[in-house]
Motif scaffolding. Structure first.
Motif, PDB file in Angstrom:
ATOM      1  N   SER A  98     -11.558   1.259 -16.829  1.00  0.00           N
ATOM      2  CA  SER A  98     -11.112   1.935 -15.612  1.00  0.00           C
ATOM      3  C   SER A  98     -11.077   0.974 -14.437  1.00  0.00           C
ATOM      4  CB  SER A  98     -12.033   3.108 -15.286  1.00  0.00           C
ATOM      5  OG  SER A  98     -11.985   4.075 -16.299  1.00  0.00           O
ATOM      6  N   VAL A  99     -12.093   0.151 -14.318  1.00  0.00           N
ATOM      7  CA  VAL A  99     -12.136  -0.825 -13.225  1.00  0.00           C
ATOM      8  C   VAL A  99     -10.990  -1.836 -13.367  1.00  0.00           C
ATOM      9  CG1 VAL A  99     -13.487  -2.703 -12.204  1.00  0.00           C
ATOM     10  CG2 VAL A  99     -14.590  -0.541 -12.776  1.00  0.00           C
ATOM     11  N   ALA A 100     -10.674  -2.225 -14.577  1.00  0.00           N
ATOM     12  CA  ALA A 100      -9.556  -3.146 -14.797  1.00  0.00           C
ATOM     13  C   ALA A 100      -8.231  -2.500 -14.387  1.00  0.00           C
ATOM     14  CB  ALA A 100      -9.503  -3.578 -16.263  1.00  0.00           C
ATOM     15  N   VAL A 101      -8.048  -1.227 -14.715  1.00  0.00           N
ATOM     16  CA  VAL A 101      -6.836  -0.499 -14.343  1.00  0.00           C
ATOM     17  C   VAL A 101      -6.743  -0.387 -12.823  1.00  0.00           C
ATOM     18  CG1 VAL A 101      -5.701   1.750 -14.432  1.00  0.00           C
ATOM     19  CG2 VAL A 101      -6.680   0.781 -16.506  1.00  0.00           C
ATOM     20  N   ILE A 102      -7.853  -0.038 -12.185  1.00  0.00           N
ATOM     21  CA  ILE A 102      -7.877   0.086 -10.724  1.00  0.00           C
ATOM     22  C   ILE A 102      -7.573  -1.258 -10.077  1.00  0.00           C
ATOM     23  CG2 ILE A 102      -9.396   0.516  -8.748  1.00  0.00           C
ATOM     24  CD1 ILE A 102     -10.777   2.663 -10.526  1.00  0.00           C
ATOM     25  N   SER A 103      -8.112  -2.318 -10.639  1.00  0.00           N
ATOM     26  CA  SER A 103      -7.869  -3.659 -10.111  1.00  0.00           C
ATOM     27  C   SER A 103      -6.392  -4.029 -10.176  1.00  0.00           C
ATOM     28  CB  SER A 103      -8.706  -4.674 -10.893  1.00  0.00           C
ATOM     29  OG  SER A 103      -8.356  -5.981 -10.524  1.00  0.00           O
ATOM     30  N   LYS A 104      -5.764  -3.759 -11.300  1.00  0.00           N
ATOM     31  CA  LYS A 104      -4.338  -4.070 -11.446  1.00  0.00           C
ATOM     32  C   LYS A 104      -3.500  -3.251 -10.469  1.00  0.00           C
ATOM     33  CE  LYS A 104      -4.582  -5.647 -16.188  1.00  0.00           C
ATOM     34  NZ  LYS A 104      -4.118  -5.487 -17.556  1.00  0.00           N
ATOM     35  N   ARG A 105      -3.848  -1.976 -10.295  1.00  0.00           N
ATOM     36  CA  ARG A 105      -3.107  -1.124  -9.366  1.00  0.00           C
ATOM     37  C   ARG A 105      -3.317  -1.590  -7.929  1.00  0.00           C
ATOM     38  NH1 ARG A 105       1.124   0.813  -7.584  1.00  0.00           N
ATOM     39  NH2 ARG A 105       0.943   2.693  -6.352  1.00  0.00           N
ATOM     40  N   ALA A 106      -4.544  -2.003  -7.583  1.00  0.00           N
ATOM     41  CA  ALA A 106      -4.813  -2.500  -6.231  1.00  0.00           C
ATOM     42  C   ALA A 106      -3.985  -3.744  -5.944  1.00  0.00           C
ATOM     43  CB  ALA A 106      -6.304  -2.796  -6.064  1.00  0.00           C
ATOM     44  N   ASN A 107      -3.831  -4.616  -6.945  1.00  0.00           N
ATOM     45  CA  ASN A 107      -2.993  -5.806  -6.759  1.00  0.00           C
ATOM     46  C   ASN A 107      -1.542  -5.415  -6.522  1.00  0.00           C
ATOM     47  OD1 ASN A 107      -5.042  -7.691  -6.980  1.00  0.00           O
ATOM     48  ND2 ASN A 107      -4.812  -7.894  -9.185  1.00  0.00           N
ATOM     49  N   GLN A 108      -1.052  -4.411  -7.255  1.00  0.00           N
ATOM     50  CA  GLN A 108       0.330  -3.946  -7.054  1.00  0.00           C
ATOM     51  C   GLN A 108       0.516  -3.400  -5.639  1.00  0.00           C
ATOM     52  OE1 GLN A 108       0.694  -0.969 -10.110  1.00  0.00           O
ATOM     53  NE2 GLN A 108       1.386  -2.427 -11.664  1.00  0.00           N
ATOM     54  N   ILE A 109      -0.430  -2.608  -5.184  1.00  0.00           N
ATOM     55  CA  ILE A 109      -0.354  -2.029  -3.841  1.00  0.00           C
ATOM     56  C   ILE A 109      -0.401  -3.135  -2.790  1.00  0.00           C
ATOM     57  CG2 ILE A 109      -1.579  -0.585  -2.152  1.00  0.00           C
ATOM     58  CD1 ILE A 109      -2.473   1.162  -4.551  1.00  0.00           C
ATOM     59  N   SER A 110      -1.283  -4.098  -2.983  1.00  0.00           N
ATOM     60  CA  SER A 110      -1.425  -5.202  -2.044  1.00  0.00           C
ATOM     61  C   SER A 110      -0.129  -5.997  -1.910  1.00  0.00           C
ATOM     62  CB  SER A 110      -2.561  -6.116  -2.495  1.00  0.00           C
ATOM     63  OG  SER A 110      -2.674  -7.214  -1.642  1.00  0.00           O
ATOM     64  N   VAL A 111       0.497  -6.297  -3.028  1.00  0.00           N
ATOM     65  CA  VAL A 111       1.754  -7.051  -3.011  1.00  0.00           C
ATOM     66  C   VAL A 111       2.833  -6.246  -2.292  1.00  0.00           C
ATOM     67  CG1 VAL A 111       3.614  -7.917  -4.490  1.00  0.00           C
ATOM     68  CG2 VAL A 111       1.243  -8.450  -5.025  1.00  0.00           C
ATOM     69  N   LYS A 112       2.896  -4.951  -2.568  1.00  0.00           N
ATOM     70  CA  LYS A 112       3.910  -4.090  -1.939  1.00  0.00           C
ATOM     71  C   LYS A 112       3.718  -4.037  -0.425  1.00  0.00           C
ATOM     72  CE  LYS A 112       4.407   0.522  -1.465  1.00  0.00           C
ATOM     73  NZ  LYS A 112       4.031   1.851  -1.795  1.00  0.00           N
ATOM     74  N   LEU A 113       2.468  -3.842   0.031  1.00  0.00           N
ATOM     75  CA  LEU A 113       2.195  -3.780   1.460  1.00  0.00           C
ATOM     76  C   LEU A 113       2.492  -5.111   2.145  1.00  0.00           C
ATOM     77  CD1 LEU A 113      -1.104  -1.688   1.591  1.00  0.00           C
ATOM     78  CD2 LEU A 113       1.171  -0.978   2.314  1.00  0.00           C
ATOM     79  N   LYS A 114       2.164  -6.202   1.474  1.00  0.00           N
ATOM     80  CA  LYS A 114       2.416  -7.523   2.049  1.00  0.00           C
ATOM     81  C   LYS A 114       3.921  -7.769   2.191  1.00  0.00           C
ATOM     82  CE  LYS A 114       1.202 -12.353   1.644  1.00  0.00           C
ATOM     83  NZ  LYS A 114       0.457 -13.368   0.919  1.00  0.00           N
ATOM     84  N   GLU A 115       4.695  -7.368   1.191  1.00  0.00           N
ATOM     85  CA  GLU A 115       6.146  -7.519   1.265  1.00  0.00           C
ATOM     86  C   GLU A 115       6.718  -6.683   2.404  1.00  0.00           C
ATOM     87  OE1 GLU A 115       7.558  -6.467  -2.622  1.00  0.00           O
ATOM     88  OE2 GLU A 115       7.053  -8.425  -3.466  1.00  0.00           O
ATOM     89  N   GLU A 116       6.227  -5.446   2.561  1.00  0.00           N
ATOM     90  CA  GLU A 116       6.682  -4.583   3.656  1.00  0.00           C
ATOM     91  C   GLU A 116       6.390  -5.218   5.006  1.00  0.00           C
ATOM     92  OE1 GLU A 116       5.064  -0.636   3.551  1.00  0.00           O
ATOM     93  OE2 GLU A 116       5.900  -0.225   1.571  1.00  0.00           O
ATOM     94  N   LEU A 117       5.158  -5.685   5.175  1.00  0.00           N
ATOM     95  CA  LEU A 117       4.759  -6.292   6.441  1.00  0.00           C
ATOM     96  C   LEU A 117       5.582  -7.534   6.723  1.00  0.00           C
ATOM     97  CD1 LEU A 117       2.923  -6.530   8.906  1.00  0.00           C
ATOM     98  CD2 LEU A 117       1.267  -7.720   7.468  1.00  0.00           C
ATOM     99  N   ASN A 118       5.740  -8.395   5.736  1.00  0.00           N
ATOM    100  CA  ASN A 118       6.517  -9.619   5.940  1.00  0.00           C
ATOM    101  C   ASN A 118       7.970  -9.325   6.281  1.00  0.00           C
ATOM    102  OD1 ASN A 118       4.335 -11.304   5.544  1.00  0.00           O
ATOM    103  ND2 ASN A 118       4.743 -11.614   3.376  1.00  0.00           N
ATOM    104  N   SER A 119       8.554  -8.308   5.646  1.00  0.00           N
ATOM    105  CA  SER A 119       9.944  -7.976   5.953  1.00  0.00           C
ATOM    106  C   SER A 119      10.079  -7.434   7.376  1.00  0.00           C
ATOM    107  CB  SER A 119      10.505  -6.975   4.945  1.00  0.00           C
ATOM    108  OG  SER A 119       9.886  -5.726   5.087  1.00  0.00           O
TER     109      SER A 119
END
Length: 109
Positions: free
Chosen positions: A26-47
């Motif tokens: 479960s922690v591994a799944v949450i970690s992977k999802r957190a990375n996906q969210i982080s990348v998405k938010l960073k792309e939004e902010l940078n754009s």
């Protein structure tokens, strides 16, 4: 995002194991999802901040650009990606796909 706490919350580890049967999985799944969210938010902010990019270094523009500051503050106030991922996982919004054991054996051979 409205019900996601922005600070640290004590969690019951048994809640994490309900969906996968294993806390570590479960922690591994949450970690992977957190990375996906982080990348998405960073792309939004940078754009959004790319609109304000300038090649001229003018101090007056830096101090006068309130809209850019407000955008940055908005993203700073958002809950952390880890908190978002935990809430999504506990609410059952995260899709977990486990390879079939037979397929896994064939791959390992």
């Amino acid at each position: 995002m409205a019900n996601v706490p922005s600070s640290i919350v004590t969690r019951n580890m048994a809640d994490f194991a309900k969906q996968t049967g294993n806390v570590y999985k479960s922690v591994a799944v949450i970690s992977k999802r957190a990375n996906q969210i982080s990348v998405k938010l960073k792309e939004e902010l940078n754009s959004k901040l790319a609109e304000f990019a300038t090649t001229v270094d003018n101090l007056e523009e830096v101090f006068e650009n309130r809209e850019q500051i407000e955008i940055s503050k908005y993203y700073e106030r958002l809950p952390k990606p880890t908190n978002l991922a935990i809430e999504e996982f506990l609410d059952g919004e995260v899709y977990l796909r486990t390879p079939d054991e037979n397929q896994q054996e064939e791959i390992n051979l």
